[in-house]
Structures are given as C-alpha cells and as structure tokens.
Write a protein that holds these residues in place. Structure first.
Motif, PDB file in Angstrom:
ATOM      1  N   ILE A  40      39.305  36.323  39.142  1.00 49.52           N
ATOM      2  CA  ILE A  40      40.517  35.385  39.015  1.00 49.52           C
ATOM      3  C   ILE A  40      40.016  34.396  37.969  1.00 49.52           C
ATOM      4  O   ILE A  40      38.707  33.925  37.873  1.00 49.52           O
ATOM      5  N   ILE A  41      41.042  33.746  37.227  1.00 47.18           N
ATOM      6  CA  ILE A  41      40.669  32.742  36.176  1.00 47.18           C
ATOM      7  C   ILE A  41      41.568  31.493  36.314  1.00 47.18           C
ATOM      8  O   ILE A  41      42.668  31.701  36.838  1.00 47.18           O
ATOM      9  N   ALA A  42      40.804  30.463  36.210  1.00 48.95           N
ATOM     10  CA  ALA A  42      41.609  28.971  36.222  1.00 48.95           C
ATOM     11  C   ALA A  42      41.650  28.580  34.780  1.00 48.95           C
ATOM     12  O   ALA A  42      40.644  28.481  33.896  1.00 48.95           O
ATOM     13  N   GLU A  43      42.800  28.301  34.228  1.00 47.49           N
ATOM     14  CA  GLU A  43      43.051  27.890  33.003  1.00 47.49           C
ATOM     15  C   GLU A  43      43.838  26.725  33.166  1.00 47.49           C
ATOM     16  O   GLU A  43      44.905  26.178  33.799  1.00 47.49           O
ATOM     17  N   ASP A  44      43.097  25.568  32.368  1.00 46.34           N
ATOM     18  CA  ASP A  44      43.774  24.205  32.222  1.00 46.34           C
ATOM     19  C   ASP A  44      43.442  23.828  30.713  1.00 46.34           C
ATOM     20  O   ASP A  44      43.227  24.716  29.594  1.00 46.34           O
ATOM     21  N   ALA A  45      43.447  22.438  30.602  1.00 45.60           N
ATOM     22  CA  ALA A  45      43.482  22.017  29.099  1.00 45.60           C
ATOM     23  C   ALA A  45      42.206  22.122  28.460  1.00 45.60           C
ATOM     24  O   ALA A  45      42.167  21.989  27.170  1.00 45.60           O
ATOM     25  N   ASP A  46      41.232  22.397  29.152  1.00 42.24           N
ATOM     26  CA  ASP A  46      39.784  22.338  28.591  1.00 42.24           C
ATOM     27  C   ASP A  46      39.423  23.915  28.502  1.00 42.24           C
ATOM     28  O   ASP A  46      38.372  24.218  28.049  1.00 42.24           O
ATOM     29  N   GLY A  47      40.260  24.901  28.749  1.00 44.74           N
ATOM     30  CA  GLY A  47      40.043  26.265  28.634  1.00 44.74           C
ATOM     31  C   GLY A  47      40.205  26.974  29.853  1.00 44.74           C
ATOM     32  O   GLY A  47      40.640  26.837  30.908  1.00 44.74           O
ATOM     33  N   VAL A  48      39.369  28.237  30.031  1.00 54.66           N
ATOM     34  CA  VAL A  48      39.445  29.135  30.944  1.00 54.66           C
ATOM     35  C   VAL A  48      38.098  29.338  31.806  1.00 54.66           C
ATOM     36  O   VAL A  48      37.040  29.363  30.988  1.00 54.66           O
ATOM     37  N   THR A  49      38.272  29.230  33.128  1.00 59.51           N
ATOM     38  CA  THR A  49      37.076  29.641  33.679  1.00 59.51           C
ATOM     39  C   THR A  49      37.034  30.633  34.488  1.00 59.51           C
ATOM     40  O   THR A  49      38.202  31.093  35.348  1.00 59.51           O
ATOM     41  N   HIS A  50      36.182  31.712  34.699  1.00 56.07           N
ATOM     42  CA  HIS A  50      36.242  33.111  35.202  1.00 56.07           C
ATOM     43  C   HIS A  50      35.622  32.728  36.695  1.00 56.07           C
ATOM     44  O   HIS A  50      34.271  32.275  36.573  1.00 56.07           O
ATOM     45  N   THR A  65      48.273  22.531  40.891  1.00 57.67           N
ATOM     46  CA  THR A  65      47.686  23.870  40.529  1.00 57.67           C
ATOM     47  C   THR A  65      48.945  24.787  40.555  1.00 57.67           C
ATOM     48  O   THR A  65      49.767  24.786  41.396  1.00 57.67           O
ATOM     49  N   ARG A  66      48.915  25.872  39.966  1.00 57.15           N
ATOM     50  CA  ARG A  66      50.136  27.042  39.998  1.00 57.15           C
ATOM     51  C   ARG A  66      49.137  28.422  40.183  1.00 57.15           C
ATOM     52  O   ARG A  66      48.231  28.401  39.689  1.00 57.15           O
ATOM     53  N   VAL A  67      49.747  29.294  41.141  1.00 59.29           N
ATOM     54  CA  VAL A  67      48.980  30.451  41.417  1.00 59.29           C
ATOM     55  C   VAL A  67      49.775  31.552  41.294  1.00 59.29           C
ATOM     56  O   VAL A  67      50.996  31.314  41.858  1.00 59.29           O
ATOM     57  N   THR A  68      49.415  32.671  40.605  1.00 58.49           N
ATOM     58  CA  THR A  68      50.173  33.854  40.442  1.00 58.49           C
ATOM     59  C   THR A  68      50.192  34.689  41.533  1.00 58.49           C
ATOM     60  O   THR A  68      49.122  34.752  42.298  1.00 58.49           O
ATOM     61  N   HIS A  69      51.098  35.673  41.794  1.00 61.05           N
ATOM     62  CA  HIS A  69      51.171  36.532  42.942  1.00 61.05           C
ATOM     63  C   HIS A  69      50.094  37.579  42.708  1.00 61.05           C
ATOM     64  O   HIS A  69      49.269  37.703  43.732  1.00 61.05           O
ATOM     65  N   GLN A  70      49.635  37.846  41.641  1.00 60.13           N
ATOM     66  CA  GLN A  70      48.545  38.730  41.517  1.00 60.13           C
ATOM     67  C   GLN A  70      47.071  38.189  41.564  1.00 60.13           C
ATOM     68  O   GLN A  70      46.164  38.578  42.352  1.00 60.13           O
ATOM     69  N   ALA A  71      47.085  36.753  41.492  1.00 60.37           N
ATOM     70  CA  ALA A  71      45.724  36.100  41.845  1.00 60.37           C
ATOM     71  C   ALA A  71      45.693  36.127  43.237  1.00 60.37           C
ATOM     72  O   ALA A  71      44.366  36.321  44.011  1.00 60.37           O
ATOM     73  N   MET A  72      46.891  35.802  44.045  1.00 66.07           N
ATOM     74  CA  MET A  72      46.800  36.019  45.478  1.00 66.07           C
ATOM     75  C   MET A  72      46.235  37.201  46.146  1.00 66.07           C
ATOM     76  O   MET A  72      45.762  37.529  47.212  1.00 66.07           O
ATOM     77  N   SER A  73      46.914  38.414  45.244  1.00 66.40           N
ATOM     78  CA  SER A  73      46.703  39.746  45.803  1.00 66.40           C
ATOM     79  C   SER A  73      45.211  39.832  45.726  1.00 66.40           C
ATOM     80  O   SER A  73      44.716  40.629  46.878  1.00 66.40           O
TER      81      SER A  73
END
Length: 314
Positions: A40-50, A65-73
């Motif tokens: 999963i990746i977390a994207e915010d104003a500072d960039g992307v974290t894997h 926070t917002r989380v996508t269906h595929q992230a939950m999967s």
C-alpha cells in the motif's frame, strides 16, 4: 483500462507473515491510501510512502484519510486489521482477517467461554499474568474486579511518584480528549493503541473478539481483556513518562513511544503466546493447511467433499 488485481489469488497461509513478526501498528492521517501491487502507498502533500502490507499488524487511519477499495483488498488478503480512529486517536473501529485457516483456537475459546467454571478459570489466569506476585485461585468475580481496581490505582500512584507528575485521579471524557491533563491524555492514547494491537492479534489468530472472560456484552470484549494484560506493565508507565516530558502533542508522542516500546519488548510475540496458553495450552493447529472436516457423532470428524448418503458411518 483493465486490471488483473482482483484476479490475483488470496495469499495462502505459508505466504502470510506471522502476527508475532509484524509491525505493531502504522498510523496515518490526512492522506490517501492506495494499492501498488501487493503493497500500500500513502500519498499526502509531502509525497508518497510505500508500506509492505504483509508486515502491518494494525493500520490506524486518522482524520483526513481516504482509502481505496483495492487498498482494503490487499490489507484483507494480508490479514492486517484496519482501524478508523478519531481526532487524537481516541475512537476505534476495526476489522481484519485471520492469518490461520484453522478454527481450532476459536473453538477452544468458545468451549472455555461457554462453561462458567472454565470462564472464571481463564479470568483468574489473566489476573495471574498481570500480577504474578498474587495467587487469585480462590477469588470470585467480585474479588477479582476489586483487586484489579486496587492494583491499577496503586500503579497510577506509583508511576506518578516515580515521574514526579502531579496525579489527581483518572478522568476520561470520550467526547473531549483535551479535557484531561497530560497523564490522562497519554493513558487514553496508549490504551486506544493497545486496543488496536490486541484486536490485530486476536483477529490474526482467528479468535472471536466478542467472547470475553473479564469484559462482557461488547463486540470487542476479548480484545479489551487482552489489552488489559499489559496495562500496568507497559501502558501506564509509558504514559506517565510522556506526561512528565511535557504537555504538548501528548497523543502523537505517546503513539510513537508505545510503538518503539512494543517493538523493543516483542510484545506481539508475547501476545500470541499468552492468548494461545490462555485458551488452548496444547492446541491442535493446522496453520499451514486448509483443512475442512464434517462433524459427526461422538466427536468424530469426517473428510469433507464427500457424499455420505450411502455410507455406513456406524
């Protein structure tokens, strides 16, 4: 655009990281959580974290926070618990998937919970884990609760004296986190994180979160039981340490310190062992195989996938 993400098979038991080997929890806020392959990746104003999803015990999703269906999967496939937490992390909602394919431990839990004698025996064993200097073998329910309350109050006083923090008692307003002093805020923040960690391990082992032996009547009764095992040893002392350092940003400082303490003490490994010993000291686990049987009379288990209409089972 087509995708094959949903066509990937779920990870098998051999592929999943054991609960005891995972990170205790990862806290995110004000970001969008996506899926990238099996991470999963977390994207915010500072960039992307894997973040490798298979190494997470509990993912705490804070405000914004917002989380996508595929992230939950992918989180579901990897057996991670997910908690949506409120401001300062003081509200907790979670789900998860067991890392085991066996029902042995949840069946052992149900058997011990359903019998009043074995239920209080487990409650006494939990008390003994918390306070090994005291033998609760003869304690009834009310005595267990009274002694536990006295020991926790004693822990508050002891830690206040050790750190020099002025203690005026435990005060918690679930609708106003900031109403308490720094120690109360830190105690609450530590407790909420411990609930998330305990829920992750309970779910990973396939136990029922609702079948508690001390707590009762709540969907997370057993989670609360397990989290309390480490309250006076880890949660409360750490909370007073944080409060004594200052009153600014108590909740995030508590979360970071607790995460480090949990990793240092290998608490997840201990939590797995404690649950197993409490429920089934010699369980017959089949963690690395998908085994489904059919129940027959006299405790007999039959192979599934067969039609027994014409067979003589007696």
């Amino acid at each position: 655009m087509t995708t094959t993400i949903s066509a990937r098979p779920a990870a098998g038991p051999r592929e999943l990281t054991r609960a005891s080997d995972r990170l205790s929890f990862v806290y995110l806020e004000r970001c969008t959580v996506h899926r990238d392959a099996n991470a999963i990746i977390a994207e915010d104003a500072d960039g992307v974290t894997h973040i490798p999803s298979a190494t997470i015990g509990t993912l705490l999703l804070g405000p914004g926070t917002r989380v996508t269906h595929q992230a939950m999967s992918v989180l579901g496939e990897s057996g991670a618990a997910v908690a949506w937490v409120g401001e300062q992390g003081v509200r907790y909602y979670a789900g998860g998937r067991a890392l085991t394919r066996s029902s042995a431990l949840v069946e052992a839990q149900a058997i011990r919970w359903a019998n009043l004698r074995s239920r209080i025996a487990v409650a006494r064993a939990m008390y003994r884990l918390r306070f090994p200097d005291e033998d609760p073998a003869a304690y009834r329910r009310q005595e267990l609760l009274g002694r536990e309350g006295a020991r926790v109050k004693e822990c508050y006083r002891r830690e206040a004296a050790r750190t020099g923090f002025p203690w005026r008692g435990r005060h918690y307003d679930r609708n106003n986190f900031a109403a308490g002093d720094a120690a109360n805020q830190a105690i609450t923040a530590a407790a909420q994180c411990m609930y998330g960690i305990s829920h992750a391990v309970v779910a990973a082992l396939g136990c029922s979160p609702g079948l508690g032996f001390v707590h009762s009547g709540h969907e997370l009764s057993f989670v609360l039981d397990i989290a309390d095992l480490y309250k006076t040893e880890i949660g409360i002392p750490l909370a007073f340490d944080i409060a004594a350092e200052g009153e600014e940003d108590v909740a995030p400082r508590t979360r970071r310190a607790l995460r480090d303490r949990i990793n240092q003490t290998r608490l997840l490994d201990r939590c797995v062992n404690d649950i197993t010993q409490l429920l089934a000291p010699t369980p017959a686990h089949h963690d690395e195989a998908d085994i489904v049987t059919l129940q027959s009379d006299s405790g007999l288990h039959l192979a599934s996938g067969r039609n027994y209409a014409d067979e003589d089972l007696w």
